[in-house]
Enzyme design. Structure first.
Site, mmCIF file in Angstrom:
data_model
loop_
_atom_site.group_PDB
_atom_site.id
_atom_site.type_symbol
_atom_site.label_atom_id
_atom_site.label_comp_id
_atom_site.label_asym_id
_atom_site.label_seq_id
_atom_site.Cartn_x
_atom_site.Cartn_y
_atom_site.Cartn_z
ATOM 1 N N TYR A 90 -13.535 1.089 -9.855
ATOM 2 C CA TYR A 90 -12.323 0.289 -9.630
ATOM 3 C C TYR A 90 -11.270 0.537 -10.700
ATOM 4 C CZ TYR A 90 -14.746 -1.866 -5.778
ATOM 5 O OH TYR A 90 -15.394 -2.049 -4.591
ATOM 6 N N HIS A 141 -9.923 -0.329 2.049
ATOM 7 C CA HIS A 141 -9.322 -1.673 1.999
ATOM 8 C C HIS A 141 -7.800 -1.607 1.837
ATOM 9 C CE1 HIS A 141 -13.220 -3.837 1.537
ATOM 10 N NE2 HIS A 141 -13.576 -2.701 0.988
ATOM 11 N N ASN A 148 -17.305 -8.965 0.338
ATOM 12 C CA ASN A 148 -17.020 -8.660 1.743
ATOM 13 C C ASN A 148 -17.386 -9.850 2.616
ATOM 14 O OD1 ASN A 148 -16.058 -6.056 1.455
ATOM 15 N ND2 ASN A 148 -18.017 -5.075 1.859
HETATM 16 FE FE1 HDE Z 1 -15.187 -1.258 -2.962
HETATM 17 N N1 HDE Z 1 -13.621 -0.153 -3.583
HETATM 18 N N2 HDE Z 1 -16.455 0.228 -3.484
HETATM 19 N N3 HDE Z 1 -16.794 -2.310 -2.228
HETATM 20 N N4 HDE Z 1 -13.989 -2.753 -2.430
HETATM 21 C C1 HDE Z 1 -12.335 -0.515 -3.543
HETATM 22 O O1 HDE Z 1 -10.791 -0.261 -5.291
HETATM 23 C C2 HDE Z 1 -16.141 1.287 -4.230
HETATM 24 C C3 HDE Z 1 -18.086 -1.926 -2.245
HETATM 25 C C4 HDE Z 1 -14.339 -3.976 -1.954
HETATM 26 O O2 HDE Z 1 -8.411 -6.324 -1.984
HETATM 27 C C5 HDE Z 1 -11.427 0.439 -4.245
HETATM 28 O O3 HDE Z 1 -8.775 -1.139 -5.805
HETATM 29 C C6 HDE Z 1 -17.312 2.071 -4.529
HETATM 30 C C7 HDE Z 1 -18.953 -3.017 -1.933
HETATM 31 C C8 HDE Z 1 -13.154 -4.757 -1.681
HETATM 32 O O4 HDE Z 1 -7.858 -4.845 -3.498
HETATM 33 C C9 HDE Z 1 -12.392 1.491 -4.805
HETATM 34 C C10 HDE Z 1 -18.357 1.427 -3.908
HETATM 35 C C11 HDE Z 1 -18.119 -4.082 -1.706
HETATM 36 C C12 HDE Z 1 -12.088 -3.948 -2.032
HETATM 37 C C13 HDE Z 1 -13.730 0.982 -4.317
HETATM 38 C C14 HDE Z 1 -17.806 0.271 -3.258
HETATM 39 C C15 HDE Z 1 -16.774 -3.617 -1.892
HETATM 40 C C16 HDE Z 1 -12.638 -2.708 -2.507
HETATM 41 C C17 HDE Z 1 -10.280 0.962 -3.423
HETATM 42 C C18 HDE Z 1 -19.813 1.830 -3.880
HETATM 43 C C19 HDE Z 1 -18.500 -5.504 -1.295
HETATM 44 C C20 HDE Z 1 -10.620 -4.279 -1.903
HETATM 45 C C21 HDE Z 1 -9.034 0.320 -3.980
HETATM 46 C C22 HDE Z 1 -20.425 1.934 -5.170
HETATM 47 C C23 HDE Z 1 -19.299 -6.196 -2.277
HETATM 48 C C24 HDE Z 1 -10.137 -5.110 -3.040
HETATM 49 C C25 HDE Z 1 -9.469 -0.442 -5.102
HETATM 50 C C26 HDE Z 1 -8.685 -5.455 -2.830
HETATM 51 C C27 HDE Z 1 -11.854 -1.641 -2.974
HETATM 52 C C28 HDE Z 1 -14.864 1.613 -4.632
HETATM 53 C C29 HDE Z 1 -18.588 -0.592 -2.479
HETATM 54 C C30 HDE Z 1 -15.658 -4.491 -1.709
HETATM 55 C C31 HDE Z 1 -12.115 2.924 -4.419
HETATM 56 C C32 HDE Z 1 -17.365 3.343 -5.349
HETATM 57 C C33 HDE Z 1 -20.492 -3.013 -1.894
HETATM 58 C C34 HDE Z 1 -13.114 -6.171 -1.113
HETATM 59 O O5 HDE Z 1 -12.383 1.503 -6.196
#
Ligand code: HDE
Length: 718
Positions: free
Chosen positions: A379, A92, A165
């Site tokens: 996060y 993202h 999402n």
């Molecule tokens: Fe994320 N995800 N994610 N994700 N995600 C990040 O956090 C992660 C997942 C989502 O505009 C990171 O600050 C893991 C699902 C959005 O700043 C990180 C898993 C959904 C955004 C991270 C998921 C998301 C992130 C990268 C599996 C939808 C951007 C930078 C367990 C419900 C937020 C950050 C923004 C961002 C990890 C799965 C949505 C690396 C480990 C499911 C919208 O922490």
């Protein structure tokens, strides 16, 4: 709400017991005021406050001599510049955000005790960031990808982040597979190709070996993967969460954002062309609309499942690869979000904002979804690196609007100057402050939902997570014929970029037949691979859905239906009927659309009545991929000039190919003739005047595309 003008003092740090304040509504923009910097009328100074006399020359030994180390002004400037970048988000990374507010609807409070839902009309400031997943910060907006939909609610009880999402399911069930998935989808490690795309070997290698991804991959192969505008996408919390009411009763909920402007997407060819024509297409769309006062609006809705009904579905509600069909549990609207203000500074706000699903307030709680549970760790962890330590909550965009005090201290970039001697609890030196707030009190402390957990420690997946295909089938069955064709084309395209034949074969033979035999056959045919005549997965994995199809899963279910916010090109050249152009612009703007005069160049066009018409853009500067529909204005000279120009003909050919409504007024039809756009086909309107063409044209634009032309789109050379 800030009680101090000093940037060093935490808001309300001398105030009464923080959790007692109740009803004030806080504005994020007010709380940011003390941090906003406007240089107007100020001298240029160093970071230590020294006025700078010369900002053009470094300090040298003689005019042509070497630069002196002593030049503290140069060193400070370069030093700061050298450190301007922070690590981009691992996923993202590319995003755009806006400020706005959330307004609760009547009845929202019956599900959650959270203060933001407490009464109808209550407004809470929000900051919302939309993003792509795969590409880096400088990648394109319109790639085939999932879009992040992250909302930070600055509630009076603390920040609540709904980090969702634009698709309601995810690629995996357990958090431990996320790094594998991300490594597979990211540019390949040996050559860092391709950027922002899933069309490459490692992605298809992984997903073809990982059946639980089939449902989500199908979503990303649909046109949902490149929304027309951020205002036209749905948003989903994805996981099952809990809401807790005032009586402490918990209910499972799924969160939905429904765009009030309807849902619609780009077309793949258009999306690809936009990578070059306007890589900032979505970001620009939101920015310009907000500047124009055309705000983005979404309704927040919840699907509510009583705790006793947890097991009444033919899937596990803790499995993030499943959605709850709206026919089984309808979506109840509980409020509305309006995004109405652009950030002042991209880095300070959009880049530094730190979301986390773990940022919750009393009344919102988690479920045991193992994907969500993993996210609760990830996060916070990632912000430590990205924002250089544990004080990222003090960055203005991340600060809650309510006061906050605790005994956490120090660490890099600490801004708060904590007063008092006691940084521990209990203490008697500082009167025992800050103190806990019992959960039972109104606006009380956060108390996790009381849940019995009594189990063996295992590394295992519940059998109820075993079905990987029933909802992929449900999604497929819910698509219109046009949408299905686009999905077939998407799998065909993506797999064509996969170099290893055995990966293509595995996807076509071992994954697709379990979703739909026709899908597998058609994609197989396009690759010269014979797909099996029956599903290949074991019965348990195939699963069974009690429901054949769900209307809500088709993008067509919520088309815009009108021309509000649409951008309509009005093609003109010298000799155009100037009054007609004026009449068109007025008519379009009356219905909330934007008529954009597009000419061969930016030089004012001489209308047939002698007046000058000022263009908003030129044909190769605002090409047809940047607009929703095209009108060729009348006037003999104008029509002939456009018809005689390759760029003019290309404009309408490309609009035809992308299924856009096209109207030609009077002599304007000469351009359609010259371009080979078939007059008489659906969505091609040729009339003499604005009045007669407007209604049918506007209706076609409201349908977003002229879908009946889909099968002919590729006949057009553009
Ligand atoms: Fe994320 N995800 N994610 N994700 N995600 C990040 O956090 C992660 C997942 C989502 O505009 C990171 O600050 C893991 C699902 C959005 O700043 C990180 C898993 C959904 C955004 C991270 C998921 C998301 C992130 C990268 C599996 C939808 C951007 C930078 C367990 C419900 C937020 C950050 C923004 C961002 C990890 C799965 C949505 C690396 C480990 C499911 C919208 O922490």
């Amino acid at each position: 709400m800030a009680t101090s003008n000093s940037p060093y003092t935490q808001p309300n740090s001398d105030g009464p017991h923080d959790t007692k304040f109740k009803t004030t509504e806080h504005s994020k923009s007010e709380s940011l005021e003390q941090f906003r910097s406007d240089a107007e009328g100020h001298d240029l100074r160093t970071n230590q406050g020294v006025r700078i006399a010369d900002n053009h020359n470094s300090l040298k030994a003689g005019e042509r001599g070497p630069t002196l180390m002593e030049d503290f002004i140069l060193r400070e400037k370069l030093n700061h510049f050298d450190h301007e970048r922070i690590p981009e988000r691992i996923v993202h990374a590319r995003g755009a955000a806006a400020h706005g507010y959330f307004e609760a609807y009547d009845g929202a409070s019956q599900y959650s005790k959270a203060a933001l839902f407490s009464k109808a009309g209550k407004k809470t400031p929000v900051f919302t960031r939309f993003s792509t997943v795969q590409g880096g910060r400088g990648s394109n907006d319109t790639v085939r990808d999932v879009r992040g939909f992250a909302v930070k609610f600055y509630t009076e009880e603390g920040n609540w982040d709904l980090v969702g999402n634009d698709m309601p399911v995810f690629f995996m069930q357990d958090a431990t597979k996320f790094p594998d998935f991300v490594h597979a989808v990211k540019p390949e490690p040996h050559n860092e190709i391709p950027q922002g795309q899933s069309a490459h070997d490692t992605f298809w290698d992984f997903v073809s070996l990982f059946p639980e991804s089939a449902h989500m991959v199908l979503w990303t192969m649909s046109d949902r993967a490149f929304p027309r505008h951020y205002r036209n996408m749905e948003g989903f919390g994805v996981h099952t969460f809990r809401m807790i009411d005032r009586q402490g009763k918990a209910r499972f909920v799924k969160f939905h954002w429904k765009p009030l402007a309807g849902t619609c997407s780009l077309i793949w060819d258009e999306a690809q062309k936009l990578w070059g024509r306007d890589p900032d297409f979505n970001r620009r769309g939101m920015w310009e609309d907000i500047e124009n006062g055309d705000f983005l609006e979404f309704e927040l809705g919840i699907q509510v499942v009583e705790e006793q009904d947890e097991h009444n579905f033919d899937f596990d509600i803790l499995d993030a690869t499943k959605l709850i069909p709206e026919e089984q549990v309808p979506v109840t609207p509980i409020g509305k979000m309006v995004l109405n203000r652009n950030p002042d500074n991209y880095f300070a706000e959009t880049e530094q904002v730190a979301f986390s699903p773990g940022h919750v307030v009393p009344g919102i709680d988690f479920s045991n979804d193992p994907l969500l549970q993993g996210r609760l760790f990830s996060y916070l962890d990632t912000q430590m690196l990205r924002l250089s330590g544990p004080n990222f909550h003090e960055i203005p965009i991340n600060r809650p609007v309510c006061p906050f005090h605790n005994n956490q201290r120090d660490a890099p970039h600490r801004q708060t100057i904590n007063k008092g001697q006691a940084s521990y609890e209990p203490n008697s030196i500082d009167g025992g402050w800050p103190k806990q707030t019992p959960a039972a009190e109104e606006n009380g402390g956060y108390e996790s939902h009381y849940e019995r957990v009594d189990a063996h420690k295992v590394r295992a997946r519940s059998d109820s997570f075993g079905d990987h295909y029933s909802q992929a089938r449900l999604f497929w069955n819910s698509q219109t014929e046009v949408e299905k064709e686009h999905i077939i084309a998407a799998y065909t395209f993506e797999l064509s970029k996969v170099a290893r034949p055995y990966i293509r074969e595995r996807q076509i033979k071992e994954i697709l037949p379990n979703i739909d035999l026709e899908l597998a056959r058609r994609v197989g045919e396009n690759h010269g691979i014979e797909a099996p005549g029956e599903p290949t997965a074991p019965e348990g994995e195939l699963g069974k859905s009690s429901q054949e199809a769900s209307e809500a899963l088709s993008l067509m279910a919520r088309l815009p239906g009108n021309i509000k916010y649409r951008k309509i090109a009005i093609l003109v050249a010298d000799g155009v009927d100037g009054e007609q152009v004026e009449a068109l612009k007025v008519k379009l703007s009356e219905q909330g659309a934007q008529g954009m005069v597009i000419a061969p160049s930016m030089a004012p066009v001489k209308a047939s009545n002698g007046q000058a018409v000022t263009p908003d853009g030129m044909v190769n500067g605002l090409p047809s991929v940047t607009v929703d529909a095209v009108i060729v204005a009348g006037g003999e000279g104008s029509a002939q000039a456009l018809a005689g120009s390759g760029l003019g003909r290309y404009y309408v050919q490309e609009a035809y190919k992308h299924l856009k409504a096209i109207a030609a007024l009077g002599e304007g039809r000469a351009l359609l003739d010259a371009a080979g756009v078939p007059i008489g086909e659906d969505g091609i309107f040729v009339e003499d005047g604005v009045e007669s063409v407007f209604e049918p044209f506007a209706q076609a634009v409201g349908e977003h595309r002229v879908w009946s032309r889909d099968s002919k789109a590729n006949d057009m050379p553009a």
